[in-house]
Design a protein around this motif. Structure first.
Motif, PDB file in Angstrom:
ATOM      1  N   GLY A  98      -8.103  -2.814  14.652  1.00 34.75           N
ATOM      2  CA  GLY A  98      -8.438  -2.457  13.276  1.00 34.75           C
ATOM      3  C   GLY A  98      -7.432  -1.543  12.612  1.00 34.75           C
ATOM      4  N   LEU A  99      -6.222  -1.445  13.200  1.00 34.90           N
ATOM      5  CA  LEU A  99      -5.225  -0.518  12.672  1.00 34.90           C
ATOM      6  C   LEU A  99      -4.300  -1.141  11.635  1.00 34.90           C
ATOM      7  N   VAL A 100      -4.252  -2.461  11.558  1.00 37.62           N
ATOM      8  CA  VAL A 100      -3.479  -3.136  10.513  1.00 37.62           C
ATOM      9  C   VAL A 100      -4.236  -4.370  10.038  1.00 37.62           C
TER      10      VAL A 100
ATOM     11  N   THR B 208       5.372   3.672  10.505  1.00 35.64           N
ATOM     12  CA  THR B 208       5.983   3.053   9.332  1.00 35.64           C
ATOM     13  C   THR B 208       4.941   2.817   8.251  1.00 35.64           C
ATOM     14  N   LEU B 209       3.766   2.344   8.656  1.00 34.34           N
ATOM     15  CA  LEU B 209       2.713   2.087   7.672  1.00 34.34           C
ATOM     16  C   LEU B 209       2.088   3.374   7.133  1.00 34.34           C
TER      17      LEU B 209
ATOM     18  N   ARG C  68       2.462  -1.073   3.004  1.00 34.19           N
ATOM     19  CA  ARG C  68       2.636  -2.479   3.379  1.00 34.19           C
ATOM     20  C   ARG C  68       4.107  -2.740   3.663  1.00 34.19           C
ATOM     21  N   ILE C  69       4.339  -3.736   4.537  1.00 36.33           N
ATOM     22  CA  ILE C  69       5.712  -4.090   4.881  1.00 36.33           C
ATOM     23  C   ILE C  69       5.717  -5.521   5.411  1.00 36.33           C
ATOM     24  N   SER C  70       6.772  -6.243   5.086  1.00 34.14           N
ATOM     25  CA  SER C  70       6.887  -7.606   5.613  1.00 34.14           C
ATOM     26  C   SER C  70       7.290  -7.523   7.088  1.00 34.14           C
TER      27      SER C  70
ATOM     28  N   LEU D 120       2.228  -7.055   6.696  1.00 35.57           N
ATOM     29  CA  LEU D 120       1.335  -6.087   7.317  1.00 35.57           C
ATOM     30  C   LEU D 120       0.911  -5.082   6.260  1.00 35.57           C
ATOM     31  N   VAL D 121      -0.373  -4.732   6.284  1.00 33.07           N
ATOM     32  CA  VAL D 121      -0.930  -3.788   5.331  1.00 33.07           C
ATOM     33  C   VAL D 121      -1.745  -2.765   6.107  1.00 33.07           C
ATOM     34  N   ARG D 122      -1.595  -1.518   5.716  1.00 34.34           N
ATOM     35  CA  ARG D 122      -2.400  -0.468   6.340  1.00 34.34           C
ATOM     36  C   ARG D 122      -3.791  -0.506   5.719  1.00 34.34           C
ATOM     37  N   PRO D 123      -4.814  -0.722   6.529  1.00 32.49           N
ATOM     38  CA  PRO D 123      -6.181  -0.713   5.998  1.00 32.49           C
ATOM     39  C   PRO D 123      -6.644   0.728   5.780  1.00 32.49           C
ATOM     40  N   GLU D 124      -7.803   0.874   5.233  1.00 33.62           N
ATOM     41  CA  GLU D 124      -8.412   2.201   5.135  1.00 33.62           C
ATOM     42  C   GLU D 124      -8.755   2.635   6.557  1.00 33.62           C
ATOM     43  N   LEU D 125      -8.111   3.689   7.013  1.00 35.67           N
ATOM     44  CA  LEU D 125      -8.327   4.180   8.373  1.00 35.67           C
ATOM     45  C   LEU D 125      -9.309   5.341   8.355  1.00 35.67           C
ATOM     46  N   SER D 126     -10.051   5.468   9.430  1.00 35.41           N
ATOM     47  CA  SER D 126     -10.985   6.589   9.523  1.00 35.41           C
ATOM     48  C   SER D 126     -10.190   7.898   9.585  1.00 35.41           C
TER      49      SER D 126
END
Length: 123
Positions: A89-91, A37-38, A43-45, A100-106
């Motif tokens: 470290g995935l959210v 979803t992310l 981002r999503i509530s 919820l927010v998607r961080p910068e992922l590798s």
């Protein structure tokens, strides 16, 4: 090796930059679906996520989800799934706003998530 999907999986599994917490997080269907979803929305509530996941999870059972199903999933998200995703470290999660927010992922994690999504549904 065999087909392209197997070759990609082999490369992913040999990637030492992916730690065990990432694989543990991906071992759960609600956590994988949260990450899928992310990938779509940055981002999503938590409430919106509970709606999306309840529909997605129960559609595969060919039955209508109930309000109780949604509330149970929401409680599980709060109690365990969000914690595990944050630990890996995935959210990123703001508990005050329940966002919820998607961080910068590798690149390795992003590649693994796209591979998992594609192969979860055979697309």
């Amino acid at each position: 090796m065999g087909n392209d999907s197997e070759d990609i999986l082999y490369e992913i599994l040999l990637d030492t930059s992916l730690d065990d917490d990432v694989y543990r997080a991906l071992s759960s269907t609600p956590r994988r679906y949260t990450l899928y979803t992310l990938l779509e929305w940055d981002r999503i509530s938590l409430d919106e996520l509970a709606d999306v996941l309840t529909g997605w999870l129960y559609a595969s059972e060919y039955r209508m989800a109930t309000a109780e199903d949604r509330e149970q999933l929401l409680a599980e998200l709060r109690r365990q799934h969000i914690r595990m995703l944050r630990k890996s470290g995935l959210v990123d999660y703001d508990p005050r706003e329940e966002l919820l927010v998607r961080p910068e992922l590798s690149p390795s994690v992003t590649r693994l998530l796209h591979w998992a999504l594609k192969n979860e549904y055979g697309n």
